[in-house]
Design an enzyme around this catalytic site. Structure first.
Site, PDB file in Angstrom:
ATOM      1  N   GLU A 140     -19.426 -10.134  59.203  1.00 12.99           N
ATOM      2  CA  GLU A 140     -19.956  -9.179  60.185  1.00 12.99           C
ATOM      3  C   GLU A 140     -20.955  -8.319  59.436  1.00 12.99           C
ATOM      4  OE1 GLU A 140     -20.799  -5.888  61.519  1.00 12.99           O
ATOM      5  OE2 GLU A 140     -18.688  -5.315  61.708  1.00 12.99           O
ATOM      6  N   CYS A 156     -22.515   0.047  62.708  1.00 13.51           N
ATOM      7  CA  CYS A 156     -23.211  -1.246  62.629  1.00 13.51           C
ATOM      8  C   CYS A 156     -23.816  -1.668  63.957  1.00 13.51           C
ATOM      9  CB  CYS A 156     -22.267  -2.325  62.113  1.00 13.51           C
ATOM     10  SG  CYS A 156     -20.798  -2.556  63.138  1.00 13.51           S
TER      11      CYS A 156
END
Length: 336
Positions: free
Chosen positions: A77, A111
């Site tokens: 990720e 993020c």
């Protein structure tokens, strides 16, 4: 970073092991290691069933190289520059509130925070007053004294963000104030940002919002598609045709219309990237799937062994004819 161990690496200090008890039985132990690059490098010399990593592309490449020695599967990720396209008819007051919240939540250190905005100049000119008003409503006229304004995570990251801002050729129209000792950067908006600007070189991961003008929706879509595929992509518009066009003509790990960040809070949706923003997904059942192996299992008995003679030598045209029939669409029979 999460490691799913095969045989727990006994090269670690015994003090790092803890036995986990539950109400009925004793589970195996987990190795927990706190450290940086050197500790991670040492861990990666061991063999694992699965490695799960959240972080930067640079570190991910090192992890992939180490995992390849053992052919270990990896889930990544990696974040990236998440765009927000604003086109067509928009409720500007609501758009400003949702954009400000999702961008400046935790000082932009998320993020999936919107990294930059794409819109026409007319939309930008209408958006800026709404952003100023919302920022004042959320964080007061003096954001540095507001308890809801987060600080930058480290001095190094503060320096990195300020260097990006100072190198930018764009124009700061909101915020820009900072305090190194306090690790503070005001919620900042920058306009007249070019595609090759310093703020567009890498994920910002901070409270700096560049606004890039692209007069048509297609120009905005083309801009997004020239970049690495983002972890999240946002579009603000009341027109379903615009939302659908962005959805169909782009690729991203996740997609959300008329809001930011909230898509990742739904456990029924897989969360993860694609391409440069990551591999694999998790959250809810998707986490279970990621950390599981779908093992194919067939359990057979000894009945009907005479029928198996069709697949045993010696072969003949008659056997072949029968086998073709059992594997045809007209037959639901399986002799294998």
């Amino acid at each position: 970073m999460w490691f799913i161990p095969r045989n727990y690496p006994r090269t670690l200090e015994s003090s790092q092991y803890r036995t986990i008890q539950n109400h009925h039985h004793e589970l195996d132990c987990y190795a927990v290691v706190s450290g940086g690059a050197e500790e991670t490098k040492a861990l990666l010399q061991n063999r694992f069933d699965h490695i799960f990593y959240t972080g930067s592309q640079a570190v991910a490449r090192s992890i992939l190289r180490a995992a390849s020695d053992h052919l270990t599967p990896v889930t990544l990720e990696l974040g990236g520059k998440c765009p927000c396209l604003i086109y067509g008819k928009v409720n500007m007051a609501s758009a400003a509130q949702r954009l400000v919240w999702s961008k400046y939540f935790n000082a932009g250190q998320s993020c999936v925070a919107p990294d930059y905005v794409l819109c026409s100049q007319a939309t930008r000119d209408a958006l800026l007053p709404a952003l100023r008003q919302t920022l004042e409503e959320f964080y007061s006229k003096d954001p540095q004294t507001c308890p809801d304004v987060s600080r930058i995570v480290s001095p190094q990251h503060w320096t990195r963000l300020m260097e990006l801002l100072n190198r930018s050729r764009g124009k700061v129209v909101v915020g820009g104030e900072s305090n190194q000792e306090d690790k503070y950067i005001a919620p900042t908006v920058v306009v007249d940002v070019a595609e090759d600007d310093a703020l567009m070189e890498e994920e910002i991961f901070g409270p700096i919002l560049p606004i890039i003008t692209a007069e048509s929706l297609q120009q905005g879509i083309d801009f997004v598609n020239r970049k690495e595929k983002p972890l999240a992509l946002y579009v603000f518009s009341e027109e379903s045709s615009i939302v659908n066009a962005v959805l169909e003509k782009t690729s991203s790990g996740g997609f959300c219309s008329n809001d930011g960040i909230v898509h990742m809070t739904l456990p029924t949706l897989p969360f993860g990237g694609v391409g440069g923003s990551g591999w694999g997904s998790y959250h809810g059942r998707w986490s279970f799937e990621t950390f599981s192996h779908r093992r194919a299992v067939m359990l057979r008995g000894w009945a009907l062994e005479r029928l198996n003679s069709l697949r045993y030598p010696p072969y003949s045209e008659q056997k072949l004819s029968w086998l073709r029939w059992t594997t045809s669409a007209k037959s639901s029979c399986s002799l294998m």
